[in-house]
Enzyme design. Sequence first.
Site, PDB file in Angstrom:
ATOM      1  N   ASP A  23       0.849  -1.198   0.000  1.00 45.82           N
ATOM      2  CA  ASP A  23       0.000   0.000   0.000  1.00 45.82           C
ATOM      3  C   ASP A  23       0.882   1.244   0.000  1.00 45.82           C
ATOM      4  O   ASP A  23       1.564   1.536   0.975  1.00 45.82           O
ATOM      5  CB  ASP A  23      -0.886   0.010   1.246  1.00 45.82           C
ATOM      6  CG  ASP A  23      -1.846   1.198   1.242  1.00 45.82           C
ATOM      7  OD1 ASP A  23      -2.963   1.048   0.713  1.00 45.82           O
ATOM      8  OD2 ASP A  23      -1.461   2.281   1.739  1.00 45.82           O
TER       9      ASP A  23
ATOM     10  N   TYR B 272       2.986   9.778  -0.758  1.00 48.32           N
ATOM     11  CA  TYR B 272       4.070   9.256   0.092  1.00 48.32           C
ATOM     12  C   TYR B 272       5.443   9.481  -0.537  1.00 48.32           C
ATOM     13  O   TYR B 272       6.461   9.273   0.125  1.00 48.32           O
ATOM     14  CB  TYR B 272       3.893   7.756   0.381  1.00 48.32           C
ATOM     15  CG  TYR B 272       2.605   7.363   1.061  1.00 48.32           C
ATOM     16  CD1 TYR B 272       1.749   8.318   1.611  1.00 48.32           C
ATOM     17  CD2 TYR B 272       2.234   6.025   1.160  1.00 48.32           C
ATOM     18  CE1 TYR B 272       0.561   7.942   2.220  1.00 48.32           C
ATOM     19  CE2 TYR B 272       1.052   5.645   1.778  1.00 48.32           C
ATOM     20  CZ  TYR B 272       0.215   6.608   2.299  1.00 48.32           C
ATOM     21  OH  TYR B 272      -0.959   6.218   2.902  1.00 48.32           O
TER      22      TYR B 272
ATOM     23  N   LYS C  45      -2.593   5.641  -4.491  1.00 44.79           N
ATOM     24  CA  LYS C  45      -3.705   6.566  -4.259  1.00 44.79           C
ATOM     25  C   LYS C  45      -3.505   7.883  -5.002  1.00 44.79           C
ATOM     26  O   LYS C  45      -2.363   8.349  -5.146  1.00 44.79           O
ATOM     27  CB  LYS C  45      -3.852   6.866  -2.757  1.00 44.79           C
ATOM     28  CG  LYS C  45      -3.802   5.623  -1.880  1.00 44.79           C
ATOM     29  CD  LYS C  45      -4.065   5.894  -0.415  1.00 44.79           C
ATOM     30  CE  LYS C  45      -3.711   4.689   0.441  1.00 44.79           C
ATOM     31  NZ  LYS C  45      -2.293   4.575   0.809  1.00 44.79           N
TER      32      LYS C  45
ATOM     33  N   HIS D  75      -7.509   9.325  -2.416  1.00 42.34           N
ATOM     34  CA  HIS D  75      -6.860   9.371  -1.100  1.00 42.34           C
ATOM     35  C   HIS D  75      -7.669  10.137  -0.061  1.00 42.34           C
ATOM     36  O   HIS D  75      -7.724   9.759   1.107  1.00 42.34           O
ATOM     37  CB  HIS D  75      -5.470  10.010  -1.269  1.00 42.34           C
ATOM     38  CG  HIS D  75      -4.506   9.699  -0.169  1.00 42.34           C
ATOM     39  ND1 HIS D  75      -3.147   9.653  -0.368  1.00 42.34           N
ATOM     40  CD2 HIS D  75      -4.684   9.416   1.139  1.00 42.34           C
ATOM     41  CE1 HIS D  75      -2.552   9.356   0.770  1.00 42.34           C
ATOM     42  NE2 HIS D  75      -3.457   9.213   1.702  1.00 42.34           N
TER      43      HIS D  75
HETATM   44  N1  LIG Z   1      -5.296   6.492   3.534  1.00 45.45           N
HETATM   45  C1  LIG Z   1      -4.723   7.240   4.450  1.00 45.45           C
HETATM   46  O1  LIG Z   1      -5.047   8.444   4.620  1.00 45.45           O
HETATM   47  C2  LIG Z   1      -3.654   6.645   5.312  1.00 45.45           C
HETATM   48  C3  LIG Z   1      -3.203   7.330   6.464  1.00 45.45           C
HETATM   49  C4  LIG Z   1      -2.223   6.724   7.252  1.00 45.45           C
HETATM   50  C5  LIG Z   1      -1.726   5.463   6.890  1.00 45.45           C
HETATM   51  N2  LIG Z   1      -2.171   4.826   5.751  1.00 45.45           N
HETATM   52  C6  LIG Z   1      -1.662   3.491   5.355  1.00 45.45           C
HETATM   53  O2  LIG Z   1      -1.736   2.587   6.471  1.00 45.45           O
HETATM   54  C7  LIG Z   1      -0.444   2.071   6.753  1.00 45.45           C
HETATM   55  C8  LIG Z   1      -0.292   1.785   8.255  1.00 45.45           C
HETATM   56  O3  LIG Z   1      -0.549   2.935   9.027  1.00 45.45           O
HETATM   57  P1  LIG Z   1       0.599   3.824   9.708  1.00 45.45           P
HETATM   58  O4  LIG Z   1       1.879   3.566   9.009  1.00 45.45           O
HETATM   59  O5  LIG Z   1       0.104   5.215   9.746  1.00 45.45           O
HETATM   60  O6  LIG Z   1       0.674   3.335  11.206  1.00 45.45           O
HETATM   61  P2  LIG Z   1       0.650   1.968  12.033  1.00 45.45           P
HETATM   62  O7  LIG Z   1       0.828   0.802  11.127  1.00 45.45           O
HETATM   63  O8  LIG Z   1      -0.518   2.022  12.941  1.00 45.45           O
HETATM   64  O9  LIG Z   1       1.919   2.123  12.977  1.00 45.45           O
HETATM   65  C9  LIG Z   1       3.217   2.173  12.507  1.00 45.45           C
HETATM   66  C10 LIG Z   1       4.123   2.360  13.727  1.00 45.45           C
HETATM   67  O10 LIG Z   1       4.093   1.168  14.529  1.00 45.45           O
HETATM   68  C11 LIG Z   1       5.408   0.676  14.712  1.00 45.45           C
HETATM   69  N3  LIG Z   1       5.321  -0.800  14.666  1.00 45.45           N
HETATM   70  C12 LIG Z   1       4.933  -1.567  13.622  1.00 45.45           C
HETATM   71  N4  LIG Z   1       4.926  -2.857  13.940  1.00 45.45           N
HETATM   72  C13 LIG Z   1       5.345  -2.940  15.238  1.00 45.45           C
HETATM   73  C14 LIG Z   1       5.551  -4.017  16.119  1.00 45.45           C
HETATM   74  N5  LIG Z   1       5.325  -5.278  15.742  1.00 45.45           N
HETATM   75  N6  LIG Z   1       5.984  -3.722  17.380  1.00 45.45           N
HETATM   76  C15 LIG Z   1       6.203  -2.441  17.770  1.00 45.45           C
HETATM   77  N7  LIG Z   1       6.031  -1.378  16.966  1.00 45.45           N
HETATM   78  C16 LIG Z   1       5.597  -1.627  15.697  1.00 45.45           C
HETATM   79  C17 LIG Z   1       6.222   1.248  13.580  1.00 45.45           C
HETATM   80  O11 LIG Z   1       7.571   1.440  13.961  1.00 45.45           O
HETATM   81  P3  LIG Z   1       8.805   0.876  13.070  1.00 45.45           P
HETATM   82  O12 LIG Z   1       8.539   1.227  11.635  1.00 45.45           O
HETATM   83  O13 LIG Z   1       9.978   1.588  13.653  1.00 45.45           O
HETATM   84  O14 LIG Z   1       8.837  -0.611  13.320  1.00 45.45           O
HETATM   85  C18 LIG Z   1       5.554   2.608  13.360  1.00 45.45           C
HETATM   86  O15 LIG Z   1       6.055   3.545  14.275  1.00 45.45           O
HETATM   87  C19 LIG Z   1       0.484   3.170   6.218  1.00 45.45           C
HETATM   88  O16 LIG Z   1       1.819   2.754   6.069  1.00 45.45           O
HETATM   89  C20 LIG Z   1      -0.204   3.531   4.933  1.00 45.45           C
HETATM   90  O17 LIG Z   1       0.073   2.561   3.910  1.00 45.45           O
HETATM   91  C21 LIG Z   1      -3.131   5.406   4.978  1.00 45.45           C
END
Ligand SMILES: NC(=O)c1ccc[n+]([C@@H]2O[C@H](COP(=O)([O-])OP(=O)(O)OC[C@H]3O[C@@H](n4cnc5c(N)ncnc54)[C@H](OP(=O)(O)O)[C@@H]3O)[C@@H](O)[C@H]2O)c1
Length: 282
Positions: free
Chosen positions: A43, A48, A73, A106
């Site tokens: 994704d 990004y 997106k 998006h």
């Molecule tokens: N459509 C939208 O508007 C939108 C908005 C936000 C996100 N997204 C999508 O959703 C995806 C996921 O959301 P997100 O990246 O915002 O946040 P998330 O997945 O909720 O959290 C990511 C955070 O969690 C940590 N983490 C991941 N796995 C872990 C584990 N097993 N143990 C401890 N810490 C862990 C990561 O640190 P490290 O990387 O240091 O491990 C990072 O700091 C994004 O990458 C993106 O593709 C879409």
Amino acid sequence: MRTVTLNNGVEMPILGYGVYQIPPEQTERAVTEALAVGYRLLDTAAAYQNEEAVGRAIASSGVPREELFVTTKLWVQDAGEENARRAFDTSLRKLGLDHLDLYLIHQPFGDVYGSWRAMQRLYHEGRVKAIGVSNFHADRLVDLIEHNEVTPAVNQVETHPFFQRTADQELMRERGVRIESWGPFAEGRNNLFSDPVLGEIAEGHGKSVPQVVLRWLVQREVVVIPKSVRADRMAENLDVFDFALTDGEMARIAAMDTGSSLFFDHRDPAMVSRIGTARVHD
Ligand SMILES: NC(=O)c1ccc[n+]([C@@H]2O[C@H](COP(=O)([O-])OP(=O)(O)OC[C@H]3O[C@@H](n4cnc5c(N)ncnc54)[C@H](OP(=O)(O)O)[C@@H]3O)[C@@H](O)[C@H]2O)c1
């Protein structure tokens, strides 16, 4: 990998890898590792700024294209029928692909209807297997559905234990739209990783808190795309298919819902203005 079937019959992995906030110079390495540990859903987004690096990782991975499910997106700056078509071509070129699996609007801002017309055309031309939206609240989603030919296959929205979206998920289910969680760990906000309830449940299964959160989403049939730059965590986050939460555990997590965003409300006029005018390219 377990899949869900989208409203047009396309199969989508229920768990994938998100690359938001991974700097472009780290993305190729991260996606290469994610593919190596077994992720097949990727994704990304034009916003990004790392589509090219995702593309390089895909190209060098040796994973057959038909095994991959690639989402990107359309940013608000490129909303509108002609702009969206151009933006799609740019994303495809950057990713080094000849088709996409899923293309999402998006944000629910700008000329969404023009964008959707472009996406319907791309879909009918076979250049994208499924089209959908992101960050659409129920009212905007229903309006888009009522006034267009193609119903979005997916709505990717903030979904985690503190903002569970159960009513939104039910409405989406009734309308044939698959809910996809972004921010499954709330990016660690509210001390999610050290939450005592999640910790107790995790301990009972010999699993970690992130695994419990992902399992809870998968059991709710929510597609999820956790992000980590660490290979050990990527593997940990994939390893959620060998245990199940009990009804009692699901209910304990259900009680954690605050009913509101930990990030921002897409109906807040200040955010509509700020995000709606953010530019991600010249
Ligand atoms: N459509 C939208 O508007 C939108 C908005 C936000 C996100 N997204 C999508 O959703 C995806 C996921 O959301 P997100 O990246 O915002 O946040 P998330 O997945 O909720 O959290 C990511 C955070 O969690 C940590 N983490 C991941 N796995 C872990 C584990 N097993 N143990 C401890 N810490 C862990 C990561 O640190 P490290 O990387 O240091 O491990 C990072 O700091 C994004 O990458 C993106 O593709 C879409």
